[in-house]
Design a protein around this motif. Structure first.
Motif, short mmCIF file in Angstrom:
data_model
loop_
_atom_site.label_atom_id
_atom_site.label_comp_id
_atom_site.label_asym_id
_atom_site.label_seq_id
_atom_site.Cartn_x
_atom_site.Cartn_y
_atom_site.Cartn_z
N SER A 1 -39.36 -10.66 0.83
CA SER A 1 -38.89 -9.85 1.95
C SER A 1 -37.37 -9.78 1.94
N GLY A 2 -36.83 -8.94 2.78
CA GLY A 2 -35.38 -8.80 2.87
C GLY A 2 -34.87 -7.70 1.96
N THR A 3 -33.59 -7.46 2.05
CA THR A 3 -32.98 -6.39 1.26
C THR A 3 -32.18 -6.97 0.11
N TYR A 4 -32.21 -6.26 -1.00
CA TYR A 4 -31.43 -6.65 -2.17
C TYR A 4 -29.96 -6.36 -1.86
N PRO A 5 -29.05 -7.19 -2.20
CA PRO A 5 -29.06 -8.40 -3.00
C PRO A 5 -29.19 -9.68 -2.19
N TYR A 6 -29.32 -9.54 -0.87
CA TYR A 6 -29.35 -10.74 -0.02
C TYR A 6 -30.63 -11.55 -0.21
N ASN A 7 -31.76 -10.88 -0.50
CA ASN A 7 -33.00 -11.62 -0.73
C ASN A 7 -32.91 -12.45 -2.01
N LEU A 8 -32.21 -11.94 -3.02
CA LEU A 8 -32.02 -12.71 -4.25
C LEU A 8 -31.11 -13.91 -3.99
N LEU A 9 -30.05 -13.69 -3.25
CA LEU A 9 -29.12 -14.77 -2.92
C LEU A 9 -29.82 -15.88 -2.15
N GLU A 10 -30.72 -15.49 -1.24
CA GLU A 10 -31.47 -16.48 -0.47
C GLU A 10 -32.40 -17.28 -1.38
N SER A 11 -32.99 -16.64 -2.39
CA SER A 11 -33.86 -17.36 -3.33
C SER A 11 -33.07 -18.31 -4.22
N ILE A 12 -31.86 -17.94 -4.55
CA ILE A 12 -31.03 -18.78 -5.41
C ILE A 12 -30.63 -20.06 -4.67
N PHE A 13 -30.17 -19.93 -3.46
CA PHE A 13 -29.62 -21.07 -2.73
C PHE A 13 -30.60 -21.73 -1.77
N GLY A 14 -31.72 -21.08 -1.48
CA GLY A 14 -32.71 -21.69 -0.61
C GLY A 14 -32.31 -21.74 0.84
N ALA B 1 -37.06 -18.89 -14.75
CA ALA B 1 -35.94 -19.10 -15.68
C ALA B 1 -34.70 -18.35 -15.21
N ALA B 2 -34.90 -17.12 -14.73
CA ALA B 2 -33.77 -16.33 -14.24
C ALA B 2 -33.11 -17.00 -13.04
N LEU B 3 -33.90 -17.46 -12.09
CA LEU B 3 -33.34 -18.13 -10.92
C LEU B 3 -32.64 -19.42 -11.30
N ARG B 4 -33.21 -20.15 -12.25
CA ARG B 4 -32.58 -21.39 -12.72
C ARG B 4 -31.21 -21.10 -13.32
N LYS B 5 -31.12 -20.04 -14.12
CA LYS B 5 -29.84 -19.68 -14.73
C LYS B 5 -28.83 -19.24 -13.68
N LEU B 6 -29.29 -18.58 -12.63
CA LEU B 6 -28.39 -18.14 -11.56
C LEU B 6 -27.95 -19.31 -10.68
N ARG B 7 -28.71 -20.40 -10.69
CA ARG B 7 -28.33 -21.61 -9.94
C ARG B 7 -27.36 -22.49 -10.72
N HIS B 8 -27.16 -22.19 -11.99
CA HIS B 8 -26.24 -22.98 -12.83
C HIS B 8 -24.87 -23.01 -12.14
N PRO B 9 -24.19 -24.15 -12.18
CA PRO B 9 -22.90 -24.27 -11.49
C PRO B 9 -21.89 -23.17 -11.81
N SER B 10 -21.84 -22.72 -13.04
CA SER B 10 -20.86 -21.67 -13.38
C SER B 10 -21.20 -20.35 -12.70
N SER B 11 -22.47 -20.09 -12.43
CA SER B 11 -22.87 -18.86 -11.75
C SER B 11 -22.84 -19.04 -10.24
N SER B 12 -23.40 -20.14 -9.76
CA SER B 12 -23.51 -20.33 -8.33
C SER B 12 -22.15 -20.49 -7.66
N LYS B 13 -21.17 -20.98 -8.40
CA LYS B 13 -19.82 -21.12 -7.85
C LYS B 13 -19.28 -19.76 -7.41
N LEU B 14 -19.57 -18.73 -8.18
CA LEU B 14 -19.10 -17.38 -7.86
C LEU B 14 -19.88 -16.76 -6.70
N LEU B 15 -21.13 -17.20 -6.51
CA LEU B 15 -21.98 -16.61 -5.48
C LEU B 15 -21.92 -17.33 -4.14
#
Length: 112
Positions: free
Chosen positions: A12-25, A90-104
């Motif tokens: 649910s939710g609108t992109y890109p906020y729904n993706l951000l919510e899945s990344i950070f929980g 796998a995609a969510l795990r890669k987006l949670r990587h510190p180098s990616s999540s720091k930017l998000l």
């Protein structure tokens, strides 16, 4: 929860906020500020392009942008739902990587 229920569930939710919510929980900052939303999309697209494979990008966009379930994507592609599930994970795990999540993290609500 059974795997069939997980495969059938839609995000649910609108992109890109729904993706951000899945990344950070936790709840992503939904803002009416179009500039901040555009900045988030730009940052996400750069990270996705850099870190994810074509299959992972395809699954991620279908789940979060097009709001399709894993089962629907599997039917479209003639694949097993489990392989689609693994690509999404796998995609969510890669987006949670510190180098990616720091930017998000800039776009996530601060805990009070």
């Amino acid at each position: 929860m059974e795997m069939d229920e997980i495969y059938a569930r839609k995000v649910s939710g609108t992109y890109p906020y729904n993706l951000l919510e899945s990344i950070f929980g936790r709840e992503a900052e939904s803002t009416e500020d179009a500039q901040k939303g555009a900045e988030l999309e730009k940052t996400l697209s750069e990270i996705i392009e850099l870190r994810l494979t074509d299959e992972e990008k395809n699954v991620l966009f279908k789940v979060y942008r097009d709001r399709k379930s894993i089962a629907e994507i599997a039917d479209e592609q003639g694949a097993e739902p489990y392989s689609i599930y693994l690509n999404k994970a796998a995609a969510l795990r890669k987006l949670r990587h510190p180098s990616s999540s720091k930017l998000l993290k800039v776009f996530v609500k601060k805990e009070q």
